[in-house]
Write a protein that holds these residues in place. Structure first.
Motif, PDB file in Angstrom:
ATOM      1  N   LYS A 195     -44.663  -2.738 -26.958  1.00 53.49           N
ATOM      2  CA  LYS A 195     -44.864  -3.735 -27.991  1.00 53.49           C
ATOM      3  C   LYS A 195     -43.859  -4.865 -27.805  1.00 53.49           C
ATOM      4  CE  LYS A 195     -46.592  -0.480 -31.436  1.00 53.49           C
ATOM      5  NZ  LYS A 195     -46.405   0.076 -32.784  1.00 53.49           N
ATOM      6  N   PRO A 196     -44.308  -6.118 -28.023  1.00 54.09           N
ATOM      7  CA  PRO A 196     -43.381  -7.237 -27.834  1.00 54.09           C
ATOM      8  C   PRO A 196     -42.274  -7.210 -28.863  1.00 54.09           C
ATOM      9  CG  PRO A 196     -45.433  -7.992 -28.816  1.00 54.09           C
ATOM     10  CD  PRO A 196     -45.645  -6.551 -28.429  1.00 54.09           C
ATOM     11  N   THR A 197     -41.114  -7.694 -28.456  1.00 55.47           N
ATOM     12  CA  THR A 197     -39.998  -7.778 -29.379  1.00 55.47           C
ATOM     13  C   THR A 197     -40.193  -8.949 -30.317  1.00 55.47           C
ATOM     14  OG1 THR A 197     -38.784  -9.147 -27.817  1.00 55.47           O
ATOM     15  CG2 THR A 197     -38.471  -6.773 -27.658  1.00 55.47           C
ATOM     16  N   GLY A 215     -53.632 -15.780 -20.548  1.00 57.59           N
ATOM     17  CA  GLY A 215     -53.306 -16.666 -21.649  1.00 57.59           C
ATOM     18  C   GLY A 215     -51.804 -16.818 -21.839  1.00 57.59           C
ATOM     19  N   TRP A 216     -51.411 -17.891 -22.509  1.00 62.37           N
ATOM     20  CA  TRP A 216     -49.989 -18.157 -22.698  1.00 62.37           C
ATOM     21  C   TRP A 216     -49.305 -17.061 -23.501  1.00 62.37           C
ATOM     22  CZ3 TRP A 216     -46.106 -20.643 -20.807  1.00 62.37           C
ATOM     23  CH2 TRP A 216     -44.939 -20.817 -21.569  1.00 62.37           C
ATOM     24  N   GLU A 217     -49.955 -16.569 -24.556  1.00 63.23           N
ATOM     25  CA  GLU A 217     -49.348 -15.519 -25.370  1.00 63.23           C
ATOM     26  C   GLU A 217     -49.103 -14.258 -24.537  1.00 63.23           C
ATOM     27  OE1 GLU A 217     -51.916 -17.314 -26.229  1.00 63.23           O
ATOM     28  OE2 GLU A 217     -51.123 -18.480 -27.917  1.00 63.23           O
ATOM     29  N   GLU A 218     -50.034 -13.962 -23.647  1.00 57.16           N
ATOM     30  CA  GLU A 218     -49.849 -12.789 -22.786  1.00 57.16           C
ATOM     31  C   GLU A 218     -48.690 -12.984 -21.822  1.00 57.16           C
ATOM     32  OE1 GLU A 218     -52.291 -10.123 -19.490  1.00 57.16           O
ATOM     33  OE2 GLU A 218     -53.254 -11.826 -20.497  1.00 57.16           O
ATOM     34  N   LEU A 219     -48.551 -14.187 -21.292  1.00 59.12           N
ATOM     35  CA  LEU A 219     -47.449 -14.474 -20.377  1.00 59.12           C
ATOM     36  C   LEU A 219     -46.110 -14.370 -21.091  1.00 59.12           C
ATOM     37  CD1 LEU A 219     -48.927 -17.520 -18.410  1.00 59.12           C
ATOM     38  CD2 LEU A 219     -48.718 -15.160 -17.623  1.00 59.12           C
ATOM     39  N   VAL A 220     -46.047 -14.885 -22.326  1.00 51.91           N
ATOM     40  CA  VAL A 220     -44.807 -14.795 -23.098  1.00 51.91           C
ATOM     41  C   VAL A 220     -44.485 -13.338 -23.401  1.00 51.91           C
ATOM     42  CG1 VAL A 220     -43.731 -15.364 -25.302  1.00 51.91           C
ATOM     43  CG2 VAL A 220     -45.036 -17.098 -24.077  1.00 51.91           C
ATOM     44  N   GLY A 221     -45.498 -12.564 -23.780  1.00 53.87           N
ATOM     45  CA  GLY A 221     -45.264 -11.157 -24.080  1.00 53.87           C
ATOM     46  C   GLY A 221     -44.812 -10.353 -22.881  1.00 53.87           C
ATOM     47  N   SER A 222     -45.166 -10.820 -21.665  1.00 50.02           N
ATOM     48  CA  SER A 222     -44.778 -10.095 -20.460  1.00 50.02           C
ATOM     49  C   SER A 222     -43.390 -10.467 -19.963  1.00 50.02           C
ATOM     50  CB  SER A 222     -45.799 -10.354 -19.349  1.00 50.02           C
ATOM     51  OG  SER A 222     -45.747 -11.708 -18.929  1.00 50.02           O
ATOM     52  N   GLY A 223     -42.763 -11.466 -20.580  1.00 49.26           N
ATOM     53  CA  GLY A 223     -41.398 -11.802 -20.211  1.00 49.26           C
ATOM     54  C   GLY A 223     -41.209 -13.155 -19.577  1.00 49.26           C
TER      55      GLY A 223
END
Length: 329
Positions: free
Chosen positions: A96-98, A302-310
């Motif tokens: 889960k994302p921080t 997607g951008w949200e996925e990229l951010v969530g992956s670090g």
């Protein structure tokens, strides 16, 4: 004496009547245990030899196919079915994302060396099936393993063994269960095919799966090219995947992935993380900033996925992504 005799005979009659008494009614109301037909046999490798019988194998195969088709039909569409099948993937679950990564992208200010993304990227989350029988697929896959071991142990190489192995291999590929499809493909191509030849089209498809597994999952491009030459395999889609991986050509890789069938796309999924990471590294070395849409197309995410992956790049309100800042003079 007579009284004692009567008393003894009375007790004897009572014991005989109790012996003839049937079981209690409460016991009769217990429901019989229902056994799943797919669980009726154990693993042959664990000592259950019943699946060595050819008739038993054929009847068991019919039950497996029936349940598998019922599972597929219970999904409302292709995307839902693909998600349900992929839920059995051996990929590690995505954490889960921080709180930092779950905030708005414009507020993300995490930086990385040279403006590049992190070197590790968790896999895309896999969702459980939303069908009526969400837990049926693991039972079906275990039944396929029992059948595969039974056919192998009975040294069967006829048309039935060929058909069963083809079915098991394709189901294992769709669920990305490499520990299931890899030995199945090896025995199908190198074992069964030698005695019961596959058709030219079938041989092309299953050798192509082996080539893609070597190139995408195992990262063995040399072995993939050697296997292709051994079988004189020619498939323009497989060729395109190999060329994209050899040249690190991520635009070609994403285009080919949208053009292949479901089996080839599932195998290409093992290489997605490597291709995406390489694309992001190239952007990090080449650009100070870029349009958000361009970044998402390059990474095919997607951008949200990229951010969530670090990924530590910053998204501005204008829609531009700050990849790295120029060094001060």
């Amino acid at each position: 004496m007579e009284g004692r005799g009567k008393i003894g005979s009375s007790h004897g009659g009572s014991n005989r009547s109790q012996a003839r008494r049937g079981p209690s009614g409460a016991w009769n109301r217990l429901k019989p245990v229902t056994i799943d037909p797919l669980d009726a046999y154990g693993l042959p490798s664990k000592g259950d030899k019943r699946l060595y019988d050819h008739k038993t194998q054929e009847a068991y195969y019919t039950k497996i196919v029936e349940r598998y088709m019922k599972f597929c039909a219970s999904s409302s569409g292709g995307e839902e079915l693909e998600t349900a099948l992929a839920s059995l993937s051996l990929d590690p679950p995505k954490p889960k994302p921080t709180s930092a990564s779950s905030s708005q992208p414009s507020n993300t200010t995490t930086t990385t060396p040279a403006g590049q993304p992190t070197t590790t990227r968790p896999s895309i989350p896999r969702h459980a099936s939303s069908t009526d029988r969400p837990n049926d697929l693991p039972n079906i896959l275990m039944a396929m393993r029992r059948l595969r071991e039974g056919i192998l142990g009975s040294r069967r190489h006829d048309a039935f063994a060929q058909r069963a192995y083809m079915f098991i291999a394709q189901a294992g590929i769709l669920t990305r269960q490499w520990e299931s499809y890899q030995p199945t493909l090896l025995h199908l191509v190198h074992g069964i095919h030698a005695q019961t030849p596959l058709s030219p089209l079938e041989l092309r498809d299953f050798v192509g799966y082996m080539v893609l597994d070597l190139a995408c999952r195992q990262g063995d491009l040399g072995g993939a090219f050697a296997l292709r030459e051994r079988f004189a395999h020619r498939d323009r889609r497989v060729e395109a995947v190999l060329r994209a991986l050899v040249h690190d050509d991520w635009p070609r890789f994403w285009r080919v992935r949208r053009a292949v069938d479901g089996y080839q796309r599932a195998l290409m999924g093992f290489a997605e993380e490597r291709v995406r990471l390489h694309a992001l590294k190239c952007l990090g070395r080449s650009y100070l900033s870029a349009d958000r849409g361009f970044v998402e197309r390059a990474a095919d995410a997607g951008w949200e996925e990229l951010v969530g992956s670090g990924v530590g790049w910053q998204l501005l309100e204008s829609g531009s992504v700050v990849i790295r800042k120029p060094k001060p003079k």
